[in-house]
Design a protein around this motif. Structure first.
Motif, PDB file in Angstrom:
ATOM      1  N   GLN A   1     105.030 -36.209 -49.261  1.00  0.00           N
ATOM      2  CA  GLN A   1     105.495 -35.939 -47.895  1.00  0.00           C
ATOM      3  C   GLN A   1     106.356 -34.682 -47.807  1.00  0.00           C
ATOM      4  OE1 GLN A   1     106.485 -39.294 -45.345  1.00  0.00           O
ATOM      5  NE2 GLN A   1     106.030 -40.679 -47.024  1.00  0.00           N
TER       6      GLN A   1
ATOM      7  N   GLN B   1     103.187 -41.278 -40.131  1.00  0.00           N
ATOM      8  CA  GLN B   1     102.715 -41.492 -41.506  1.00  0.00           C
ATOM      9  C   GLN B   1     101.922 -42.788 -41.652  1.00  0.00           C
ATOM     10  OE1 GLN B   1     102.856 -39.398 -43.991  1.00  0.00           O
ATOM     11  NE2 GLN B   1     102.151 -40.743 -45.610  1.00  0.00           N
TER      12      GLN B   1
ATOM     13  N   GLY C   1     105.322 -31.941 -46.448  1.00  0.00           N
ATOM     14  CA  GLY C   1     105.028 -31.332 -45.159  1.00  0.00           C
ATOM     15  C   GLY C   1     104.336 -29.983 -45.235  1.00  0.00           C
TER      16      GLY C   1
ATOM     17  N   ARG D   1     108.736 -34.136 -42.024  1.00  0.00           N
ATOM     18  CA  ARG D   1     108.084 -35.412 -42.310  1.00  0.00           C
ATOM     19  C   ARG D   1     107.086 -35.727 -41.206  1.00  0.00           C
ATOM     20  NH1 ARG D   1     109.880 -35.129 -46.731  1.00  0.00           N
ATOM     21  NH2 ARG D   1     111.156 -36.598 -47.894  1.00  0.00           N
ATOM     22  N   CYS D   2     105.963 -36.313 -41.590  1.00  0.00           N
ATOM     23  CA  CYS D   2     104.990 -36.769 -40.607  1.00  0.00           C
ATOM     24  C   CYS D   2     105.592 -37.942 -39.836  1.00  0.00           C
ATOM     25  CB  CYS D   2     103.713 -37.214 -41.308  1.00  0.00           C
ATOM     26  SG  CYS D   2     102.499 -37.922 -40.177  1.00  0.00           S
TER      27      CYS D   2
ATOM     28  N   CYS E   1     100.883 -38.596 -52.069  1.00  0.00           N
ATOM     29  CA  CYS E   1     101.545 -37.606 -51.216  1.00  0.00           C
ATOM     30  C   CYS E   1     103.058 -37.761 -51.339  1.00  0.00           C
ATOM     31  CB  CYS E   1     101.103 -37.831 -49.765  1.00  0.00           C
ATOM     32  SG  CYS E   1     102.037 -36.879 -48.554  1.00  0.00           S
TER      33      CYS E   1
END
Ligand code: SF4
Ligand code: SF4
Length: 128
Positions: free
Chosen positions: A17, A85, A19, A81-82, A15
């Motif tokens: 990232q 994470q 989003g 962004r998570c 990933c």
């Protein structure tokens, strides 16, 4: 695509990232273990975390749905962004290929991910 191929693709999946999968909605199912882990990381007690972010699945008290998914409640909308994470739900860890293999997302959801699209293109070209 057969399950062994999907598992192989997932094992190589990284990933970036971006989003993109975190803004499109869909059912975000969390297990009891997911809730325990994420609530602990965010310094909530279990019930407080559920009250803030989740809905219980009426047919199965061990599962919960994220209330806000378009975008996901755990997405930092400014930086895309998570925010969880390191402790994100198993469904997010298994997305896209293994989640698809389990029948928990459709091919449109898989193709939302640019990394997955590139991997599938490479697979079809025989590059990977
Ligand atoms: S928990 Fe994180 S990775 Fe999963 S959909 Fe939400 S923001 Fe994205
Ligand atoms: S769309 Fe793919 S690369 Fe982007 S955050 Fe989701 S899983 Fe990661």
């Amino acid at each position: 695509m057969d399950v062994p191929l999907l598992e192989k693709l997932q094992s190589k999946f990284e990933c970036n990232q971006c989003g993109q999968c975190c803004v499109v909605g869909g059912d975000m199912l969390l297990s009891h273990d997911d809730v325990l882990r994420i609530a602990s990381d965010l310094n909530y007690d279990f019930d407080g975390f559920v009250d803030c972010y989740l809905e219980r699945v009426p047919a199965d008290p061990d599962y919960f749905l994220v209330r806000d998914v378009m975008p996901c409640a755990f997405l930092d909308k400014l930086h895309m962004r998570c925010q969880i994470q390191s402790c994100k739900p198993l469904a997010c860890r298994d997305y896209p290929f293994v989640l698809y293999a389990r029948g928990e997302c459709n091919i449109d959801a898989v193709l939302t991910c640019p990394v997955a699209v590139k991997m599938l293109e490479d697979h079809l070209k025989g590059v990977e």
